[in-house]
Design an enzyme around this catalytic site. Structure first.
Site, short mmCIF file in Angstrom:
data_model
loop_
_atom_site.label_atom_id
_atom_site.label_comp_id
_atom_site.label_asym_id
_atom_site.label_seq_id
_atom_site.Cartn_x
_atom_site.Cartn_y
_atom_site.Cartn_z
N LYS A 134 -35.37 -20.24 77.42
CA LYS A 134 -35.12 -20.15 76.02
C LYS A 134 -35.84 -21.27 75.21
O LYS A 134 -36.24 -22.64 75.83
CB LYS A 134 -33.66 -20.69 75.48
CG LYS A 134 -33.26 -21.97 75.44
CD LYS A 134 -33.17 -23.19 75.07
CE LYS A 134 -33.12 -24.53 75.33
NZ LYS A 134 -34.10 -25.46 74.75
N TYR A 219 -29.64 -24.76 71.09
CA TYR A 219 -28.30 -24.79 71.23
C TYR A 219 -26.58 -24.88 70.49
O TYR A 219 -26.46 -24.25 70.78
CB TYR A 219 -28.34 -26.36 72.34
CG TYR A 219 -28.43 -26.26 72.92
CD1 TYR A 219 -28.18 -25.68 75.19
CD2 TYR A 219 -29.82 -27.45 73.84
CE1 TYR A 219 -28.63 -25.66 75.45
CE2 TYR A 219 -30.58 -27.01 74.91
CZ TYR A 219 -30.36 -26.41 75.68
OH TYR A 219 -31.10 -26.56 76.94
#
Length: 367
Positions: A134, A219
């Site tokens: 990511k 996140y």
């Protein structure tokens, strides 16, 4: 005589059947079915690539079998350390040749953000499954191109969302979906640390695509979505920059952002590269709450609800991640929280909107 001989033969066979453990055809089937193992090459042999490689030593379903790097010395070191055969070692110039290597099933792309798209598409065209760290890409447009390329090639595209398999995270998500916290009203996500070396690629806009938001801020975006169990319908955002030398134009230092959800729930989040001790999720509902601190670090994760602490064995996140991703690819397992390309794209759409909100000062609609 014949009847006596027949009797002795039958008696002998009966005795043999008793003495042999597999004479019973049902007992012969009492053995464990050997599970398939996902054979993985890591692309990008930096610090996180090393962390994943070390974690795979304890993996039951995934095995490190290959490497791809632009640094010959790293390839040689990894060959020796992990026992990787020379035929499974590639450079960024020739990695497309993995198409002809039947010993590699998947490639974990752990290169700088701006290389995620070209490297992932290259791996897909070579017929190998893609696991991409990511954020999946620099923006939603790139993400869509990656999804299309992997679909065209008939391979999986997954994003390295290790927290989607972490035991305490999964337990809270299960409780939220079961209604234990009642109607969930609010989420807070704090994600940040003080970044070091000012020359690293994460502070290079061309390579990173931004700053803290593209790294640690994802996140809180992702956490808000799986903790609330909804997709946001609007975002607002504000940027604060105290060090324009270290954080140049296009490299965000600190962004605070808010998201609104269809149920009326709101999320208030912060992403920063200039403050430590920021790794916390808090979920509040009409019947209770859940709190995680640390919430996304390498662990152990600490979690509690209004009913008390959540206990679970700490297992290295990347070990669990690779085992679970192997099960998705090899067995068709459906994870509680998705890790596919579409999941990665949802976060990128929100990242794009956050940057637009910072630029315009306006609330950005996501519907």
């Amino acid at each position: 005589m014949n009847s006596r001989r027949d009797f002795l033969q039958k008696a002998g066979l009966s005795t043999l059947a008793i003495s042999l453990p597999f004479a019973d055809p049902l007992s012969a089937m009492n053995f464990e079915k050997e599970e398939k193992v996902l054979r993985v090459a890591i692309m990008g042999l930096g610090s996180y690539g090393t962390r994943v490689a070390e974690a795979m030593k304890d993996s039951k379903r995934a095995k490190l079998v290959g490497v791809i790097s632009g640094t010959p010395s790293k390839i040689e070191t990894w060959k020796q350390k992990y026992g990787i055969p020379a035929k499974n070692c590639y450079t960024y110039d020739n990695y497309h040749q993995i198409k002809d290597n039947p010993d590699i099933d998947a490639v974990y792309v752990i290169t700088p953000n701006s290389l995620h798209k070209p490297h992932s598409i290259g791996v897909a065209k070579a017929g190998k499954h893609v696991i991409c760290e990511k954020p999946m890409a620099l923006n939603a447009e790139e993400g869509r191109e990656m999804i299309a390329a992997c679909k065209a090639a008939g391979v999986h595209l997954m994003v390295g969302y290790r927290m989607h398999f972490e035991a305490k995270t999964v337990e809270i998500v299960k409780r939220q979906r079961a209604g234990e916290f009642g109607k969930t009203l609010f989420f807070q996500g704090l994600s940040g640390f003080m970044i070091g070396d000012p020359t690293q690629w994460r502070l290079n806009r061309e390579l990173a695509g931004g700053g803290s938001m593209m790294d640690i801020g994802v996140y809180s975006i992702n956490g808000a979505r799986y903790m609330l169990g909804e997709e946001p319908i609007w975002v607002e955002a504000q940027e604060v920059k105290t060090d324009p030398v270290k954080f140049k134009q296009g490299v965000d230092e600190t962004i605070t952002f808010q998201m609104g959800f269809p149920s009326g729930a709101v999320a208030s989040c912060l992403s920063t590269y200039s403050m430590n001790n920021l790794d916390k999720f808090f979920l509040n509902g009409t019947k209770g709450f859940a709190e995680m601190q640390p919430s996304t670090g390498y662990g152990p994760i600490q979690a509690k609800t209004n009913k008390g602490p959540i206990e679970a064995e700490h297992i290295t996140h990347q070990t669990t991640q690779m085992d679970e991703m192997a099960a998705i690819i090899l067995d068709g397992k459906k994870p509680l929280i998705p890790v596919d390309g579409e999941e990665g794209l949802k976060d990128l759409v929100i990242v794009d909107a956050i940057y637009e909100a910072v630029r315009t000062g306006a609330r950005i609609s996501l519907i």
